[in-house]
Design a protein around this motif. Structure first.
Motif, short mmCIF file in Angstrom:
data_model
loop_
_atom_site.label_atom_id
_atom_site.label_comp_id
_atom_site.label_asym_id
_atom_site.label_seq_id
_atom_site.Cartn_x
_atom_site.Cartn_y
_atom_site.Cartn_z
N SER A 41 0.81 -1.21 0.00
CA SER A 41 0.00 0.00 0.00
C SER A 41 0.84 1.27 0.00
O SER A 41 0.31 2.37 -0.13
N ARG A 42 2.16 1.11 0.16
CA ARG A 42 3.05 2.27 0.15
C ARG A 42 4.43 1.87 -0.32
O ARG A 42 4.75 0.68 -0.43
N LEU A 43 5.27 2.85 -0.61
CA LEU A 43 6.63 2.61 -1.05
C LEU A 43 7.51 2.16 0.11
O LEU A 43 7.26 2.50 1.27
N LEU A 44 8.54 1.39 -0.23
CA LEU A 44 9.57 1.01 0.75
C LEU A 44 8.97 0.45 2.04
O LEU A 44 9.45 0.72 3.13
N ALA A 45 7.91 -0.32 1.88
CA ALA A 45 7.15 -0.76 3.05
C ALA A 45 7.98 -1.59 4.02
O ALA A 45 7.74 -1.55 5.23
N ARG A 46 8.95 -2.35 3.53
CA ARG A 46 9.74 -3.21 4.42
C ARG A 46 10.81 -2.47 5.18
O ARG A 46 11.25 -2.92 6.23
N VAL A 47 11.27 -1.33 4.63
CA VAL A 47 12.49 -0.73 5.19
C VAL A 47 12.36 0.70 5.66
O VAL A 47 13.24 1.21 6.36
N ALA A 48 11.29 1.38 5.30
CA ALA A 48 11.17 2.79 5.64
C ALA A 48 9.91 3.05 6.47
O ALA A 48 8.92 2.33 6.37
N SER A 49 9.98 4.11 7.27
CA SER A 49 8.79 4.52 8.03
C SER A 49 7.74 5.07 7.06
O SER A 49 8.06 5.48 5.94
N ARG A 50 6.50 5.07 7.49
CA ARG A 50 5.44 5.59 6.65
C ARG A 50 5.68 7.06 6.31
O ARG A 50 5.40 7.52 5.20
N TRP A 51 6.20 7.82 7.27
CA TRP A 51 6.46 9.25 7.04
C TRP A 51 7.46 9.42 5.90
O TRP A 51 7.26 10.24 5.00
N LEU A 52 8.55 8.64 5.93
CA LEU A 52 9.56 8.74 4.88
C LEU A 52 8.99 8.26 3.55
O LEU A 52 9.26 8.84 2.49
N SER A 53 8.18 7.21 3.58
CA SER A 53 7.55 6.71 2.36
C SER A 53 6.72 7.80 1.69
O SER A 53 6.75 7.97 0.46
N GLU A 54 5.97 8.54 2.50
CA GLU A 54 5.13 9.61 1.95
C GLU A 54 5.98 10.71 1.32
O GLU A 54 5.63 11.26 0.28
N TYR A 55 7.11 11.01 1.94
CA TYR A 55 7.98 12.04 1.37
C TYR A 55 8.56 11.58 0.03
O TYR A 55 8.58 12.35 -0.95
N ILE A 56 9.02 10.34 -0.03
CA ILE A 56 9.58 9.83 -1.28
C ILE A 56 8.51 9.77 -2.37
O ILE A 56 8.77 10.08 -3.54
N LEU A 57 7.29 9.40 -1.99
CA LEU A 57 6.18 9.39 -2.95
C LEU A 57 5.96 10.79 -3.51
O LEU A 57 5.81 10.97 -4.72
N TYR A 58 5.92 11.77 -2.63
CA TYR A 58 5.75 13.16 -3.08
C TYR A 58 6.85 13.56 -4.05
O TYR A 58 6.60 14.21 -5.08
N ALA A 59 8.11 13.20 -3.73
CA ALA A 59 9.24 13.59 -4.58
C ALA A 59 9.08 13.04 -5.99
O ALA A 59 9.43 13.72 -6.98
N HIS A 60 8.53 11.84 -6.11
CA HIS A 60 8.36 11.24 -7.44
C HIS A 60 7.13 11.79 -8.16
O HIS A 60 7.19 12.10 -9.35
N THR A 61 6.01 11.88 -7.45
CA THR A 61 4.81 12.37 -8.11
C THR A 61 4.98 13.83 -8.53
O THR A 61 4.44 14.26 -9.56
N ASP A 62 5.74 14.59 -7.77
CA ASP A 62 6.00 15.98 -8.11
C ASP A 62 6.77 16.10 -9.42
O ASP A 62 6.72 17.14 -10.08
N ARG A 63 7.45 15.03 -9.79
CA ARG A 63 8.23 15.02 -11.04
C ARG A 63 7.55 14.22 -12.14
O ARG A 63 8.16 13.91 -13.16
N GLY A 64 6.29 13.87 -11.90
CA GLY A 64 5.49 13.28 -12.96
C GLY A 64 5.41 11.77 -12.99
O GLY A 64 4.83 11.20 -13.92
N VAL A 65 5.94 11.10 -12.00
CA VAL A 65 5.84 9.63 -11.96
C VAL A 65 4.46 9.23 -11.45
O VAL A 65 3.97 9.79 -10.47
N ALA A 66 3.86 8.25 -12.11
CA ALA A 66 2.56 7.73 -11.70
C ALA A 66 2.76 6.44 -10.90
O ALA A 66 3.76 5.74 -11.08
N PHE A 67 1.79 6.13 -10.03
CA PHE A 67 1.92 4.95 -9.18
C PHE A 67 0.63 4.14 -9.19
O PHE A 67 -0.47 4.69 -9.28
N GLU A 68 0.81 2.82 -9.09
CA GLU A 68 -0.30 1.88 -8.90
C GLU A 68 0.03 1.07 -7.65
O GLU A 68 0.94 0.23 -7.65
N PHE A 69 -0.70 1.32 -6.56
CA PHE A 69 -0.46 0.60 -5.31
C PHE A 69 -1.45 -0.54 -5.13
O PHE A 69 -2.59 -0.49 -5.61
N GLY A 70 -1.01 -1.57 -4.41
CA GLY A 70 -1.88 -2.71 -4.13
C GLY A 70 -2.23 -3.51 -5.36
O GLY A 70 -3.24 -4.23 -5.36
#
Length: 418
Positions: A177-206
């Motif tokens: 349901s999120r990025l880096l689920a095994r190794v990163a905190s949810r807070w950091l996952s959300e930041y990394i997600l923002y960094a990618h979506t801000d640059r135009g990357v699309a995501f499909e979760f789950g």
């Protein structure tokens, strides 16, 4: 007669083990077997600068050819070990030849986990583990317009960032349901997600990939909800599998990896293992659980531990784990392991993309993730290594100098506590 150390795997761990054994005084023969034609090389740039063309291939070698000659290390490229004859203390090679050993080290690393679905072997599907993979992917990226990256771990995200920087449209598919689920905190996952979506990357979760299908002269990635994502290029980064077959076939203990003790010794005292293939109980594990660590730091430090034991210097492995990842203009550096953290504090400026997350478990500092704050990362490694314990309030106070914890209090020095 001179003793012989045979090292199977020309990896970070293999190259470091050979160099450290010589440095620590091993005077016998050292043989380094590698199944690739290329000498040991830096792997992190493969998903970053090498893919974007900013990191030249001639910068990749870990050691020069002169180093192997000067240190009397016999490097054997394109050589695969097929069996360990422990009774005879011999290693058998793919061509039937045998090499006798007094000490044997397994630094066999890990291999990519393959996509398992119809169409998975299509030429548009790429992996990124070794130099050959990286060369093929870099060539394909030059003409690609649309890429699908399967896997939201570090390799997948670094590849996504590198492709996006080259103007390729990118969609990342992640089963969690999120990025880096095994190794990163949810807070950091959300930041990394923002960094990618801000640059135009699309995501499909789950979502799960169920096939790679022909589509309008190209291919499309089919998901379990029936949707299809057209692509010129597919990059798969869904984890790795440790190369333990050589060890298990010879009767060595394997438990999630080649099981080793604090001195990198396997269940056979003449055989050692280090790096991605090795499983051990780290000193920082909250419940004493065995694990593998896939990092350059672990490979190098564990190799040094093995080399020390080989020359009779028994120094238990106690290195602090640290990692890094480069994505766009973001340098993420991690010190320690945040598993089981109960609280965290942000230090720095999130708005300026220069901050660190300090993780605590039961009021004890256990890990720090830093974004574009290399000074925090270096300090964190020192604090975690020496066991310093700043409070949450001190970390959260931007005026408090955490460097004060680098030096033990004078009363501790006087009492010989430090």
């Amino acid at each position: 007669m001179e003793k012989t150390l045979v090292i199977v795997g020309a990896s970070y761990a293999g190259a470091q083990l050979a160099a450290s054994a010589r440095e620590f005084g091993f005077g016998g023969n050292i043989v380094l077997l590698g199944d690739e034609p290329d000498a040991p090389y830096h792997r992190p740039p493969l998903s970053k600068g090498f893919l974007t063309g900013t990191y030249a291939e001639d910068r990749l070698p870990l050691r020069s050819q002169a180093f192997f000659k000067d240190e009397r290390i016999e490097w054997m490229p394109s050589t695969r070990a097929t069996y360990i004859d422990r009774a005879r203390q011999e290693i058998e090679l793919h061509n039937g030849a045998r090499i006798a050993y007094d000490h044997l080290a397994l630094t066999t690393g890990a291999r990519v986990r393959k996509l398992d679905c119809p169409g998975a072997t299509h030429e548009a599907v790429h992996y990124l583990r070794d130099l050959r993979d990286a060369r093929h992917l870099a060539r394909a990226a030059q003409t690609a317009r649309r890429a699908v990256v399967i896997g939201g771990g570090y390799i997948g995200l670094e590849a996504a960032a590198s492709l996006r920087q080259q103007g390729v449209s990118v969609t990342v598919i992640e089963t969690e349901s999120r990025l880096l689920a095994r190794v990163a905190s949810r807070w950091l996952s959300e930041y990394i997600l923002y960094a990618h979506t801000d640059r135009g990357v699309a995501f499909e979760f789950g979502r799960k990939v169920v096939g790679v299908r022909p589509s309008n002269g190209g291919v499309a990635v089919e998901l379990d909800d029936g949707s299809r994502l057209p692509a010129d290029l597919i990059v798969v980064g869904i984890g790795v599998i440790p190369n333990t077959e050589l060890a298990s076939d010879s009767g060595l203990t394997v438990a999630g990896g080649i099981a080793v003790d604090a001195f990198a010794r396997t269940s056979d005292p003449l055989i050692f293992a280090a790096g991605d293939c090795a499983s051990f109980v780290p000193h920082w594990a909250p419940e004493g659980a065995a694990c593998r660590i896939e990092s350059v730091q672990n490979a190098n430090d564990m190799a040094k531990t093995a080399a020390s034991a080989i020359v009779g210097r028994m120094e238990p492995y106690g290195a602090l784990p640290w990692f890094w990842s480069d994505q766009y203009n973001i340098k993420l550096q991690m010190a320690g392991v945040n598993a089981g953290f109960t609280e965290f504090v942000v230090r720095g400026s999130v708005e300026d993309h220069k901050f660190s997350l300090f993780y605590f478990r039961e009021k004890k500092l256990i890990a720090v993730d830093s974004i574009n704050r290399p000074q925090d990362h270096m300090l964190a490694r020192k604090l975690l290594t020496c066991g310093a314990q700043p409070t949450l309030a001190q970390v959260g106070d931007p005026t408090f100098d955490l460097k004060s914890f680098e030096t033990p209090p004078a009363n501790q020095l006087a009492q010989g506590v430090a």
